[in-house]
Design a protein around this motif. Structure first.
Motif, PDB file in Angstrom:
ATOM      1  N   VAL A 190       0.851  -1.195   0.000  1.00  0.00           N
ATOM      2  CA  VAL A 190       0.000   0.000   0.000  1.00  0.00           C
ATOM      3  C   VAL A 190       0.883   1.238   0.000  1.00  0.00           C
ATOM      4  O   VAL A 190       2.037   1.195   0.442  1.00  0.00           O
ATOM      5  N   HIS A 191       0.349   2.351  -0.501  1.00  0.00           N
ATOM      6  CA  HIS A 191       1.147   3.575  -0.523  1.00  0.00           C
ATOM      7  C   HIS A 191       1.126   4.247   0.852  1.00  0.00           C
ATOM      8  O   HIS A 191       0.336   3.896   1.735  1.00  0.00           O
ATOM      9  N   THR A 192       1.978   5.230   1.034  1.00  0.00           N
ATOM     10  CA  THR A 192       2.216   5.804   2.355  1.00  0.00           C
ATOM     11  C   THR A 192       0.994   6.506   2.941  1.00  0.00           C
ATOM     12  O   THR A 192       0.945   6.740   4.149  1.00  0.00           O
ATOM     13  N   GLY A 193       0.004   6.837   2.118  1.00  0.00           N
ATOM     14  CA  GLY A 193      -1.212   7.440   2.647  1.00  0.00           C
ATOM     15  C   GLY A 193      -1.976   6.533   3.590  1.00  0.00           C
ATOM     16  O   GLY A 193      -2.814   6.993   4.375  1.00  0.00           O
ATOM     17  N   TYR A 194      -1.679   5.242   3.528  1.00  0.00           N
ATOM     18  CA  TYR A 194      -2.325   4.264   4.411  1.00  0.00           C
ATOM     19  C   TYR A 194      -1.500   3.988   5.669  1.00  0.00           C
ATOM     20  O   TYR A 194      -1.925   3.235   6.535  1.00  0.00           O
ATOM     21  N   PHE A 195      -0.326   4.595   5.785  1.00  0.00           N
ATOM     22  CA  PHE A 195       0.569   4.310   6.898  1.00  0.00           C
ATOM     23  C   PHE A 195       0.082   4.988   8.179  1.00  0.00           C
ATOM     24  O   PHE A 195      -0.469   6.090   8.143  1.00  0.00           O
ATOM     25  N   SER A 196       0.302   4.328   9.303  1.00  0.00           N
ATOM     26  CA  SER A 196       0.044   4.912  10.618  1.00  0.00           C
ATOM     27  C   SER A 196       0.824   4.144  11.657  1.00  0.00           C
ATOM     28  O   SER A 196       1.251   3.005  11.429  1.00  0.00           O
ATOM     29  N   ASP A 197       1.013   4.773  12.817  1.00  0.00           N
ATOM     30  CA  ASP A 197       1.560   4.044  13.967  1.00  0.00           C
ATOM     31  C   ASP A 197       0.472   3.177  14.591  1.00  0.00           C
ATOM     32  O   ASP A 197       0.716   2.034  14.955  1.00  0.00           O
ATOM     33  N   VAL A 198      -0.720   3.760  14.708  1.00  0.00           N
ATOM     34  CA  VAL A 198      -1.839   3.084  15.374  1.00  0.00           C
ATOM     35  C   VAL A 198      -3.102   3.310  14.544  1.00  0.00           C
ATOM     36  O   VAL A 198      -3.372   4.426  14.100  1.00  0.00           O
ATOM     37  N   CYS A 199      -3.872   2.249  14.384  1.00  0.00           N
ATOM     38  CA  CYS A 199      -5.094   2.321  13.586  1.00  0.00           C
ATOM     39  C   CYS A 199      -6.240   1.644  14.344  1.00  0.00           C
ATOM     40  O   CYS A 199      -6.044   0.604  14.982  1.00  0.00           O
ATOM     41  N   PHE A 200      -7.413   2.253  14.265  1.00  0.00           N
ATOM     42  CA  PHE A 200      -8.629   1.593  14.759  1.00  0.00           C
ATOM     43  C   PHE A 200      -9.742   1.829  13.760  1.00  0.00           C
ATOM     44  O   PHE A 200      -9.985   2.965  13.333  1.00  0.00           O
ATOM     45  N   ASN A 223       0.731   9.304  15.557  1.00  0.00           N
ATOM     46  CA  ASN A 223       0.298   9.157  14.170  1.00  0.00           C
ATOM     47  C   ASN A 223      -0.793   8.088  14.136  1.00  0.00           C
ATOM     48  O   ASN A 223      -0.520   6.902  13.994  1.00  0.00           O
ATOM     49  N   VAL A 224      -2.034   8.513  14.302  1.00  0.00           N
ATOM     50  CA  VAL A 224      -3.176   7.608  14.502  1.00  0.00           C
ATOM     51  C   VAL A 224      -4.213   7.832  13.412  1.00  0.00           C
ATOM     52  O   VAL A 224      -4.437   8.969  12.973  1.00  0.00           O
ATOM     53  N   LYS A 225      -4.861   6.748  12.996  1.00  0.00           N
ATOM     54  CA  LYS A 225      -5.993   6.834  12.071  1.00  0.00           C
ATOM     55  C   LYS A 225      -7.176   6.095  12.688  1.00  0.00           C
ATOM     56  O   LYS A 225      -7.040   4.935  13.099  1.00  0.00           O
ATOM     57  N   ILE A 226      -8.337   6.754  12.741  1.00  0.00           N
ATOM     58  CA  ILE A 226      -9.568   6.180  13.281  1.00  0.00           C
ATOM     59  C   ILE A 226     -10.677   6.365  12.248  1.00  0.00           C
ATOM     60  O   ILE A 226     -10.854   7.463  11.716  1.00  0.00           O
ATOM     61  N   PHE A 227     -11.401   5.275  11.977  1.00  0.00           N
ATOM     62  CA  PHE A 227     -12.478   5.316  11.000  1.00  0.00           C
ATOM     63  C   PHE A 227     -13.740   4.697  11.587  1.00  0.00           C
ATOM     64  O   PHE A 227     -13.664   3.710  12.335  1.00  0.00           O
ATOM     65  N   GLY A 228     -14.885   5.230  11.214  1.00  0.00           N
ATOM     66  CA  GLY A 228     -16.145   4.627  11.632  1.00  0.00           C
ATOM     67  C   GLY A 228     -17.211   5.668  11.905  1.00  0.00           C
ATOM     68  O   GLY A 228     -16.938   6.873  11.978  1.00  0.00           O
ATOM     69  N   TRP A 229     -18.428   5.195  12.067  1.00  0.00           N
ATOM     70  CA  TRP A 229     -19.560   6.066  12.342  1.00  0.00           C
ATOM     71  C   TRP A 229     -19.580   6.514  13.797  1.00  0.00           C
ATOM     72  O   TRP A 229     -19.104   5.829  14.686  1.00  0.00           O
ATOM     73  N   TRP A 230     -20.180   7.686  14.053  1.00  0.00           N
ATOM     74  CA  TRP A 230     -20.594   8.184  15.367  1.00  0.00           C
ATOM     75  C   TRP A 230     -19.461   8.655  16.263  1.00  0.00           C
ATOM     76  O   TRP A 230     -19.676   8.896  17.455  1.00  0.00           O
ATOM     77  N   TRP A 231     -18.248   8.831  15.740  1.00  0.00           N
ATOM     78  CA  TRP A 231     -17.147   9.216  16.619  1.00  0.00           C
ATOM     79  C   TRP A 231     -17.287  10.638  17.154  1.00  0.00           C
ATOM     80  O   TRP A 231     -16.572  11.023  18.088  1.00  0.00           O
TER      81      TRP A 231
END
Length: 375
Positions: A190-200, A223-231
């Motif tokens: 995957v390209h670097t746009g998908y990179f993170s230290d921590v993902c949820f 460097n965190v990425k969080i995805f989902g409804w209602w956050w």
């Protein structure tokens, strides 16, 4: 004076460029090593080989769309490899008419939310064996407790629901965990746009909201990425809003973010959450969610809260790592971000275990064996 200032800035820029280049090299080297090791594991995998059973099956999909449609497709793919004849339909189709026309030996219903007891009884009266695989237990137990008794066989993803369905009068009940679809959740570049230290990745059910509010000050510095409804329910939303995308990711996109993360957090949904929950009898949740298998199947390192059945599926501390509190999660994130080799070795072992034991091919093979042995 201006010349000296330009020279000083140029020197700073050079040092910054050198430092950034080294950091980029380390990141690229680490990611390349991870991808290479994982691809080698996938290539060396020995696929599950099963005899094709002399069985005609009508498979009724969930009819619910995401997030259940990927499970539908994975089960369908596994069935095609393991039975003589397979027909697939939607619960919106005339199931009784299809059964009368096709005369399948087995009618397998997935999820079962859209098939009424009257339809199941009519199918049984035509001589076909009926089975249901409840894949979102115990969150719809108010509905499934009514429908389960009408099937010849009940399979459930939730260990505690075996006794629950037996108490409703079901005689043939089996625990069948979920699994990974390797066509989607697998190691990939995957390209670097998908990179993170921590993902949820997951919806912000209230249990998760309370937990993430406690760790928000820590995550905000990472460097965190969080995805989902209602956050936006978070009290600490302003601290994390730059890290959050309040949207539902497709399985394909989810797999890419798993592949780009150093650490993926898994936090199970509470069986007592008020959001989209029909579990008024408060059946316990002892089993793992599908993300457990999907994270490991992507070759990612997983930090997960522990459920009772987890130790029956993975080696705790050997193939994935558990936490029991917000404080412990922070401590383990810090530790494993500083210990790259240990983290990646655990992830590789989790991938190997998933390929060996936890694909939908494995689950369908178990189901068909149960049906064959009990007939």
């Amino acid at each position: 004076m201006a010349v000296e200032r330009r020279q000083r800035l140029t020197s700073q820029q050079r040092r910054g460029s050198l430092s950034g280049g080294r950091a980029g090299y380390r990141l690229g080297w680490s990611y390349g090593q991870r991808l290479g090791h994982n691809e080698a594991i996938v290539r060396s995998r020995v696929p599950l080989v099963t005899a094709v059973r002399d069985l005609s099956v009508l498979c009724v999909t969930s009819g619910m769309g995401l997030p259940f449609s990927p499970i539908d497709m994975a089960v369908e793919g596994a069935l095609r490899e393991q039975v003589r004849e397979l027909h697939v339909c939607s619960p919106k189709d005339d199931l009784v008419l299809l059964t009368a026309q096709l005369r399948p030996q087995l009618v397998l219903v997935l999820l079962g939310m859209n098939v009424t007891p009257e339809i199941v009884n009519s199918i049984r009266s035509l001589g076909s064996t009926t089975a249901v695989w409840y894949s979102d237990d115990p969150y719809y137990s108010d509905i499934t407790r009514i429908t389960s008794i009408h099937y010849d066989y009940v399979f459930t993803n939730e260990l505690s629901c075996v006794e629950f369905y037996q108490m409703q009068g079901c005689k043939q009940v089996y625990h069948l965990p979920l699994a990974v679809d390797l066509k989607v959740f697998c190691p990939q570049r995957v390209h670097t746009g998908y990179f993170s230290d921590v993902c949820f990745i997951g919806s912000a059910y209230w249990h998760r909201v309370g937990f993430f509010d406690r760790i928000a000050p820590y995550l905000a510095r990472r460097n965190v990425k969080i995805f989902g409804w209602w956050w936006d329910r978070l009290e600490q939303y302003s601290k994390l809003s730059h890290l959050i995308r309040t949207e539902w990711l497709s399985p394909e996109e989810t797999a890419k973010y798993y592949n780009g993360a150093k650490i993926v957090i898994n936090l199970h949904r509470s069986p007592h959450d008020e959001s989209f929950n029909k579990n008024s009898t408060r059946v316990k949740a002892l089993s793992t969610n599908p993300r457990t298998f999907e994270i490991c199947g992507s070759g990612a390192f997983q930090l997960t809260d522990a459920r009772q059945d987890l130790a029956n599926l993975y080696g705790l501390g050997q193939e994935l790592v558990t936490y029991s509190s917000a404080e412990e999660l922070i401590q383990k994130i810090e530790y494993y971000l500083k210990h790259d080799e240990e983290r990646e070795e655990l992830a590789r072992k989790g991938l190997q275990r998933t390929l060996r034991d936890h694909t939908f091919d494995h689950r369908v093979a178990v189901m068909l064996s149960v049906l064959a042995e009990s007939r």
